[in-house]
Design an enzyme around this catalytic site. Sequence first.
Site, PDB file in Angstrom:
ATOM      1  N   CYS A 102       0.808  -1.215   0.000  1.00 10.40           N
ATOM      2  CA  CYS A 102       0.000   0.000   0.000  1.00 10.40           C
ATOM      3  C   CYS A 102       0.847   1.273   0.000  1.00 10.40           C
ATOM      4  O   CYS A 102       0.345   2.352  -0.305  1.00 10.40           O
ATOM      5  CB  CYS A 102      -0.897   0.041   1.233  1.00 10.40           C
ATOM      6  SG  CYS A 102      -1.606  -1.548   1.660  1.00 10.40           S
ATOM      7  N   HIS A 113      -3.383   7.562   5.485  1.00 12.37           N
ATOM      8  CA  HIS A 113      -3.519   6.273   4.799  1.00 12.37           C
ATOM      9  C   HIS A 113      -4.981   5.842   4.854  1.00 12.37           C
ATOM     10  O   HIS A 113      -5.549   5.426   3.861  1.00 12.37           O
ATOM     11  CB  HIS A 113      -2.602   5.261   5.465  1.00 12.37           C
ATOM     12  CG  HIS A 113      -2.537   3.934   4.776  1.00 12.37           C
ATOM     13  ND1 HIS A 113      -2.268   3.787   3.430  1.00 12.37           N
ATOM     14  CD2 HIS A 113      -2.715   2.666   5.247  1.00 12.37           C
ATOM     15  CE1 HIS A 113      -2.285   2.502   3.104  1.00 12.37           C
ATOM     16  NE2 HIS A 113      -2.554   1.800   4.186  1.00 12.37           N
ATOM     17  N   GLU A 119      -3.030   5.064  13.183  1.00 14.59           N
ATOM     18  CA  GLU A 119      -2.625   6.278  12.492  1.00 14.59           C
ATOM     19  C   GLU A 119      -3.017   7.521  13.300  1.00 14.59           C
ATOM     20  O   GLU A 119      -2.267   8.493  13.373  1.00 14.59           O
ATOM     21  CB  GLU A 119      -3.299   6.323  11.119  1.00 14.59           C
ATOM     22  CG  GLU A 119      -2.547   7.177  10.130  1.00 14.59           C
ATOM     23  CD  GLU A 119      -3.012   6.979   8.710  1.00 14.59           C
ATOM     24  OE1 GLU A 119      -3.988   6.246   8.465  1.00 14.59           O
ATOM     25  OE2 GLU A 119      -2.362   7.581   7.838  1.00 14.59           O
ATOM     26  N   LYS A 134      -9.152   7.628   0.284  1.00 13.92           N
ATOM     27  CA  LYS A 134      -9.673   6.295  -0.050  1.00 13.92           C
ATOM     28  C   LYS A 134     -11.194   6.279   0.045  1.00 13.92           C
ATOM     29  O   LYS A 134     -11.828   5.382  -0.502  1.00 13.92           O
ATOM     30  CB  LYS A 134      -9.052   5.235   0.855  1.00 13.92           C
ATOM     31  CG  LYS A 134      -7.543   5.035   0.569  1.00 13.92           C
ATOM     32  CD  LYS A 134      -6.922   3.960   1.447  1.00 13.92           C
ATOM     33  CE  LYS A 134      -5.464   3.715   1.049  1.00 13.92           C
ATOM     34  NZ  LYS A 134      -4.569   4.821   1.409  1.00 13.92           N
ATOM     35  N   HIS A 192      -9.149   1.848  -2.020  1.00 17.03           N
ATOM     36  CA  HIS A 192      -7.720   1.592  -1.844  1.00 17.03           C
ATOM     37  C   HIS A 192      -7.171   1.126  -3.183  1.00 17.03           C
ATOM     38  O   HIS A 192      -7.494   0.027  -3.641  1.00 17.03           O
ATOM     39  CB  HIS A 192      -7.515   0.509  -0.779  1.00 17.03           C
ATOM     40  CG  HIS A 192      -6.107   0.389  -0.306  1.00 17.03           C
ATOM     41  ND1 HIS A 192      -5.027   0.911  -0.990  1.00 17.03           N
ATOM     42  CD2 HIS A 192      -5.590  -0.196   0.808  1.00 17.03           C
ATOM     43  CE1 HIS A 192      -3.932   0.667  -0.321  1.00 17.03           C
ATOM     44  NE2 HIS A 192      -4.234  -0.009   0.767  1.00 17.03           N
ATOM     45  N   PHE A 235       1.278  -3.662   4.426  1.00 20.54           N
ATOM     46  CA  PHE A 235       1.580  -5.028   4.883  1.00 20.54           C
ATOM     47  C   PHE A 235       3.079  -5.122   5.126  1.00 20.54           C
ATOM     48  O   PHE A 235       3.879  -4.517   4.427  1.00 20.54           O
ATOM     49  CB  PHE A 235       1.216  -6.029   3.772  1.00 20.54           C
ATOM     50  CG  PHE A 235      -0.155  -6.613   3.900  1.00 20.54           C
ATOM     51  CD1 PHE A 235      -0.465  -7.799   3.250  1.00 20.54           C
ATOM     52  CD2 PHE A 235      -1.144  -6.006   4.652  1.00 20.54           C
ATOM     53  CE1 PHE A 235      -1.735  -8.359   3.343  1.00 20.54           C
ATOM     54  CE2 PHE A 235      -2.416  -6.544   4.747  1.00 20.54           C
ATOM     55  CZ  PHE A 235      -2.707  -7.742   4.085  1.00 20.54           C
TER      56      PHE A 235
END
Lengths: 827, 382
Positions: free
Chosen positions: A169, A301, A312, A333, A338, A397
């Site tokens: 990501c 994010h 976050e 997003k 995403h 990830f």
Amino acid sequence: MPAVPTSNHRTIAITGLGAFCPIGRNIDELLRSIRLGHSGFDIIRSFDTERLKIRHAAEIADYEPLDYFPADQAENLDRTAQFAIIAARQAVESADLSAESRASGRVALVMGICAGGQGGNQAVLGGDGAWGDEKQAQRFLATAHYFQTDAVASALGIRGPGITVSTACASSTSALGVGFALIQAGKADVVLVGGADAFSLYTYAGFYALGAMAEKPTSPFSIHTGVTFGEGAGCVVLERLDHAEKRRAHVYGELLGCGMSSDAHHITAPHPSGEGVHRAMVSALQQAGITASELGYINAHGTGTPDNDVAETLAIHSLYGKDAPIPPVSSSKSFFGHTLGAAGILEFIVSLSAMLNDLLPPTLNFEAPRPGCDLDYVPNQAREAHFDNFISTSAAFGGVNAAVIGGRLRTRPRPECVWDDVLITGMGLLSPVGFGPGDFAAALRTSRSGVELIDRFDCGVVGGCHAGLLKGFQPRKLAPTVDTRRMDRLTQYAVVATSLALRDADPRGRLEPSRLGLTVALTRGPVSTQERFLESLYQDGIERMSAKYFPSMVLSTLSGEIAQACRIKGANLTIVDGRTAGLRGLLVARDYLRQNEELDALVVVAADEIGALFFRLFERLGMVADTGVHGVWPRPYDQDAGGVVLGEGAVALVLERKAHAQARGAQAYAQISGCGMTADAEPECALEPQGHGLEQAARLALEEANLGVDAVDAVYGHGCGDPQYDRRELQALARLLEGRAVPMGCVVGHLGLAEASCGLFSVAAALLGMRNGEVYPIVTGGTLPDTPAFAGGGIREGHYRHALVLGSTEHGGNASVVLSQIEQESP
Amino acid sequence: MGNLSKIAAYYGKDETAGRRDGLVTLAVYDTVEKDYGLFRRGIALTDYNYYGKFQVAGAGALDLINKISFADAARVPINRMMPSYILNEDGSLFCEIFIANYGDYYQILSEGIEPEKVFDLLKEETERRVPDTFVTDQTEAQALIGLDGPYSWELLKEFMGPGIIGTRYLEIIPDNRLDDIPFTLCRAGKTGEYGYVLQLDANQVTELWRKLLDLGQRFDLRPAGYQAHDLCRMENRFANMHHEAGLAKHILELNTRVMVSRDKDDYIGRAAVEEKLDNGIERHLVGMILDDGTDNHLTLECGDGVYSDDDKIGEIANIGYSFTLNRWIALAFLDTDYAYVGLDYRFGGKDVDLGAKTVSAPFIFNQSLRIRPQEDSYFNET
């Protein structure tokens, strides 16, 4: 170029923008959608989800390739590549970059690709695991991450360095950091930085199995949790300000700084306190030379998952402390889902465009804040606001984090940074001829080959197939402190190699984890896991497939496993490329480390595994030598060779800033004194047959090292039994060396072609050779040409001060490095 | 009475004191039930000074530790700990240990036996087999105190920052400070809740203890004694040398959290372990819950029999009242043929005949498993 180029960072201007995504097919449409709050979510159209509980995504509706490409390209280019090219074209046009400048070698391309190509979302394997349809096999091969980047380079004729970043990501956020570093290192004047991913059945299936998706379109930071996926591409043009001013380019803004970090906590979940994101943000601010209070907006994010959104939020709180006001935060997003590889760049573009229009982008679908989320998320409606700087964060990830800061062009000087030379202080090797530098060198000396009959799977060929395989690999014995039981084979290789390298460099474990970075270089990734994932998907279907394999499908998971096992918390990058990917990873890592004094050291690791899926794919496409016909051993540089013999293994090298290495009394193998990268960028990603790009890469490396060709004492290449590829390399060397009889080595004959790691195996051979005063004889089952001066028949002993290692991908991505013995400083 | 823990001395409360591994320390601070409540629902401050603490350094350090420990210490990464045991030659337990790897040296923390006996063993093995090793007894010089409970992380967050919430189990975080008191933190609880051990210079332990109590006031932090801690350990099946583990004839009887490295070189008790692995163990430790309504004034004791019909199939190794389950629970060594979960047996002792069922581990579902430190807080829950 001097070893320590400048003390001040160059100002990086943004001179071009391009976007192609569900809420806009260009920048203007994108901005309009942001202003009006129009999202791109709808029922998924590209495959049937009627029986499934997750039905929404943000696909680019009514996309017709023929609107953008001629018929043959529309047919052959993967959807991801198509999006990437469209966005890159827009960026190039808005920057007014001519074809001539793009071909000059001073324009680079860095792409963030997470899932890779989409491959048409169709079943590709026959029931017996055989590749029946060659076209389908080609299509699957073209889903590789680096294929998408190479397609962009080819389409736009970009001949400077080409790099594919795949940190899940955070891919295109990290790509901005890589592009920033390239310009600072003087390797390019202009860098196209992009990101792309098409909506993929595999991604959907994997996240469905994990239970991470939202049943309605995602609402980050709000009470309904879950992620919704999208697709698209974005691209920006970064340019050295003086270069932009000279050609009177329009400047949209400035890329002020980038920061990267690794949680080293978990392979899928973020550190619960957001401490890794926090460190990335702090690092970006330091590089930008601004304080958190100067940020007017945070583009989070914000995936919508419970773990990410809270972590976050905590990271942002940590950045501002108890009393300082926190700027508005929102998640793009909520507009386009995403978009994985495109997420970072699209979110950066949204932030930049919004800033230039005095707008705060909202978070859509926001009902009420989720527990633990207590900031101003600009709910549902855009707001007018003037701000000069913003930060955009990504968390991926593997615990990989990246943050970039953009802003209006400013006039104040950039903060100073301290450049330093880079030494190689540690080595970890897992090869088909032995584990560790000692075994490796001994095998090279005695011309021992590690190629043998494949017993791991039925390759479908009468008489069997051969490859360079790791035998007797016992991870617990080699790295007893690492629990490798739940890791797949490739991850075990990479983790153990890294552990060995760190033990070689730093036996007492004194390297500070937050100042230790990681760069992983891959070509195919964990192929046996990919095979099991596909089997699970096609046998069990989306609803019942196992979630076990999907995390490893994301390439940055491997880097996360390494970071966790080996306690690495600094910048974390995954570079993906074709043959010799490890060499490219080494070059990117070296340039990053030279200029980032937040790191003391950085581990570069490349790894490959032999698995049935890709072996059969290569065999079906005629790329693999029929060892029953051509002999068991690889035949590097033999023009009658019938193809490659594959290999596997892993190499890890510890790179360290010279001052730090010397201060702790580290024993270094050599210094990396010069690097060069170019791209052929031929139509349809073909190899330029004369190897001019490869020659140029070598010359750039020598130029940076301040060395003439006559200073080169040894050369290591990558002849592999692919006649066109090998011939090209020999022609490049012939022009470069101009008839000088420089001893030349090549370890592919010993090891087989380990696509990513062969580049670092060659570097390891060069390092050991310099240390031991040797160039190792080439092993071949065929005939070597008369020139260059191949080390055949025996070891070439001598004093080797400077070694040149060069190699190309199969698409003409060229890389070269000069390794130099360390000069003893006079007292 | 024996050595007095600095913490017990701080309180001067000898009526709540007890002896553990030769050290007089807090057995019960308030009542067992109230102390237990802190472990299970709040934060308990505990005295672990009875642990033996030994630094093992030198080229032979790993070799020495591997010769005495059951686990393979080579597998302990830097800044991590591993729980293990030192066995007797017959396979029974000499003591429990933690092996901590600090990079330049290892540390052994021992429990279940007087520290001087562990030091004697280490010295003997050093002289006999691994001369290139330096063992230092830090038992007096270093102190250990614990913070255990579902919200212990939240108190630590007050002065260590939010990063503490991501600390993994058995992770070591060196170089911390509370005001001017340096300490090393390990996440190493044995109750099934969030639990941390703070190691520091023994001369500063009472000061740290006091500072933690001050800081922890709003969390209702109070001291808790080892009796409640032992009860929590039993509920979560952390083997306890002071109770059932001390009665085990062989380590393999413990039946939980024991993994054997069969390719490890020789260690004390290896032959006995290998023999049982090859030939089988005669009995296993199993958890049991007594029937509901069992009188609070139970007269069962360790050693009392467990029966299947009229056949004696085992004996009680540990027994206690679970304030979470509101039931009596026990650990019993049962003959292997009867050591399965979900079966009904009887306890028999002097004038006692009580029904009980075998259950899997752990006995309870811990409050800490329900907590997400990113979102939750002691102050929201209470």
